[in-house]
Design an enzyme around this catalytic site. Sequence first.
Site, PDB file in Angstrom:
ATOM      1  N   ASP A  72      48.943 -71.322 -33.053  1.00 41.45           N
ATOM      2  CA  ASP A  72      47.862 -72.040 -32.378  1.00 41.45           C
ATOM      3  C   ASP A  72      48.361 -72.833 -31.178  1.00 41.45           C
ATOM      4  OD1 ASP A  72      49.112 -74.188 -33.624  1.00 41.45           O
ATOM      5  OD2 ASP A  72      47.269 -75.009 -34.508  1.00 41.45           O
ATOM      6  N   CYS A  82      45.578 -78.862 -34.218  1.00 40.83           N
ATOM      7  CA  CYS A  82      46.534 -79.185 -35.281  1.00 40.83           C
ATOM      8  C   CYS A  82      46.033 -80.325 -36.167  1.00 40.83           C
ATOM      9  CB  CYS A  82      47.876 -79.597 -34.685  1.00 40.83           C
ATOM     10  SG  CYS A  82      48.599 -78.395 -33.559  1.00 40.83           S
ATOM     11  N   HIS A 100      54.122 -72.476 -34.351  1.00 40.82           N
ATOM     12  CA  HIS A 100      52.769 -72.123 -34.788  1.00 40.82           C
ATOM     13  C   HIS A 100      52.031 -71.356 -33.704  1.00 40.82           C
ATOM     14  CE1 HIS A 100      52.666 -75.717 -37.829  1.00 40.82           C
ATOM     15  NE2 HIS A 100      53.609 -74.825 -38.086  1.00 40.82           N
ATOM     16  N   PHE A 114      49.583 -74.055 -41.836  1.00 38.37           N
ATOM     17  CA  PHE A 114      48.497 -73.155 -41.448  1.00 38.37           C
ATOM     18  C   PHE A 114      47.999 -73.321 -40.018  1.00 38.37           C
ATOM     19  CE2 PHE A 114      47.197 -72.145 -46.089  1.00 38.37           C
ATOM     20  CZ  PHE A 114      48.295 -71.300 -46.178  1.00 38.37           C
ATOM     21  N   ASP A 132      47.401 -78.004 -40.686  1.00 39.80           N
ATOM     22  CA  ASP A 132      48.583 -77.434 -41.321  1.00 39.80           C
ATOM     23  C   ASP A 132      48.488 -77.409 -42.838  1.00 39.80           C
ATOM     24  OD1 ASP A 132      49.771 -76.944 -38.922  1.00 39.80           O
ATOM     25  OD2 ASP A 132      50.997 -78.754 -38.901  1.00 39.80           O
TER      26      ASP A 132
END
Length: 660
Positions: A470, A642, A468, A406, A349
């Site tokens: 992902d 993560c 997120h 991220f 992240d």
Amino acid sequence: MQSVIAEDNMTERRTIRLTNTGTMYEVCVVGEEIAIDVYRTVPRRADFFDVRGTTNIDVFMVYNSRAIKKPGKGEKWPIDKGVKVHISPNEPSRHLNDGKVKISYYISQGSDPVSSIVLYVTSVAISLDVDVNRIGFVSRGMKNKDTWTWGPNGRGAILLVNCDRDRNSSGLPDNEDSEGTPNAADVKDMSPMFLTAEGPDEIFDDYRVILEIEPCDSKRLRVYRQGKFQFKHVLGMGKLGYEVQRKNRDEMKFYVEGLQFPDTEFSGLVYVKVKLQRTQDLADIFLETVVFRVAPWIMTPNTQKPMEVYVSNVDTNEYFIKLLKEFVRKSRTTLIVCTENCGDRWMQDEMEFGYTEAPHKRFPVVLDSPRDRGLKDFPQKKVLGPDFGYVTRKANPDEIGSLDAFGNLEVSPPVTVNGKCYPLGRILYGGSLTDPALQMNKTVTDFLKGQQVQSPVQLYSTWLFVGHIDEFMSFVPAADKRGFRLVLASPRVCLDLFREKQKEGFGDAVMFEGVDKDKLTIDEILEDESLKECSQFCQECIDINRQIMKNKLGLIEADIIDIPILYKCDTPKKDAESFFPDMVNMLVLGNHLGIPKPFGPKINGKCCLEEKVQSLLEPLGLTCHFLDDFASYHKYLGEIHCGTNVVRKPFNFKWWHCEP
């Protein structure tokens, strides 16, 4: 030497206007085509003229061949404004006034000129040369250096943002260091630029050579002149012009560094001009412009070779790091454990790794997210260094949310969509498809869009509690022509698998054995209407993303693999969390996959979820490694992807060969 060319739509050029003095003196630049106004001083009764030049001056007669007949041998040109005279020096002068152009006027019946004017020319070679051909070194004598084009046959110089740290004067990246002086390592990140000012030394007493940039480019580039002992800052950061001190040297070397990456308000193009100016009246007699495009920041997908893996060392993940070390060792990748993290375990992240590249140099660049939690100082303090760059996008802390981390940022492998090729893949990020308030921060998305070469696509992620992408998608390599697969989380596949096992008589098989006191059987899961309702809602949300990626990445069903998952929602149809460790949230290291161990029901001693995933992925030439992240990440609403981050090898494909 005299040549004849047909008249066309000639660009505006410098004009020398003749006088009645009989003798004139001018300074001209080699290769510059100059018009001579031969009609301003035509003698009375003159009907014809001719022009002769010394061998170091090319003379061109420009006319419309449909209206004017070219003179035969021994004939003269008619006094007709449809006939124009251009001259162009073809070499620099060795001495003052060593070039000569003579214009003679004739009457109809006379063989001798009634008047002549002699123009003495001193020629200088002025040229600003850069790597126009993108071959890694400066190309000399090129034309049209003020245009930049994309594609494999494109032309135009490239500039790196000098965002690594080679100077020792501060902890900042070199592009943000306003006090330090470049060193030998630093200038290797910069683009060389050669200035030629060749001609008789005396001429530069009356003419000066000046480099200039536009005010808007002052904060986007910086130019240094190479001296005997150090590099002198001459342009950029407030310095808009520099008078070159020639000192009897025909060629001077400069280095140009980029200071800013492209953005939506900055196309990436910057310009440097050189001009020759007459000192007496400050008249510009020559101007040349070169253009650079600042190289973009480029993300690397899971299909690129891994080089380094990062993970935080926090109180609850010692066992996980032990497992991770063994997994990373098998993939022959380097593991870097971050101990200065203030308890922040979410390495993915905080930052995203990519790279930047010019023909002469490339290096990795970490993009620091505006999230700024416990790892906020890690990218700049620990990742930034020699040949490892750093860039960030700041935003108002009150405007930063989970969508700006991220884990919500991915990139596809290279794809082709409706005939349009994306050889560096397409960036993917999550947000709401309908609510303008639920989006990744504009400072970040503007940056991603501004790079131009990985055309971003927004997915739908706000149905998740963390939000997120992902959490429901990833890419894995495949040993076939396609080269990759999109893996998507699928509650539908999971429920179908559990129903199949129930029919086979394994309804009493237990989940979470050994890791959670709340053990559940397959029968209990299939009877839980709330769990099934949430998973059905999540499947609908994933199907929306499935269609987006099929459309925007040019995928077909054969390119997609569905990985079993279940979700739970505290609020109906909102804020979904994975019910068991989310196997899509994996760490991809070449052909080795570090997958969260799902702790699914065991059938004949084997986890049926693991067996299902192996049957889907291992035929692609992949090896599945199931790592226990239950206590260290899953309970904190995240998984292996993560909690890790990967530096990957750049693409072999050169971004300037793209055609955005």
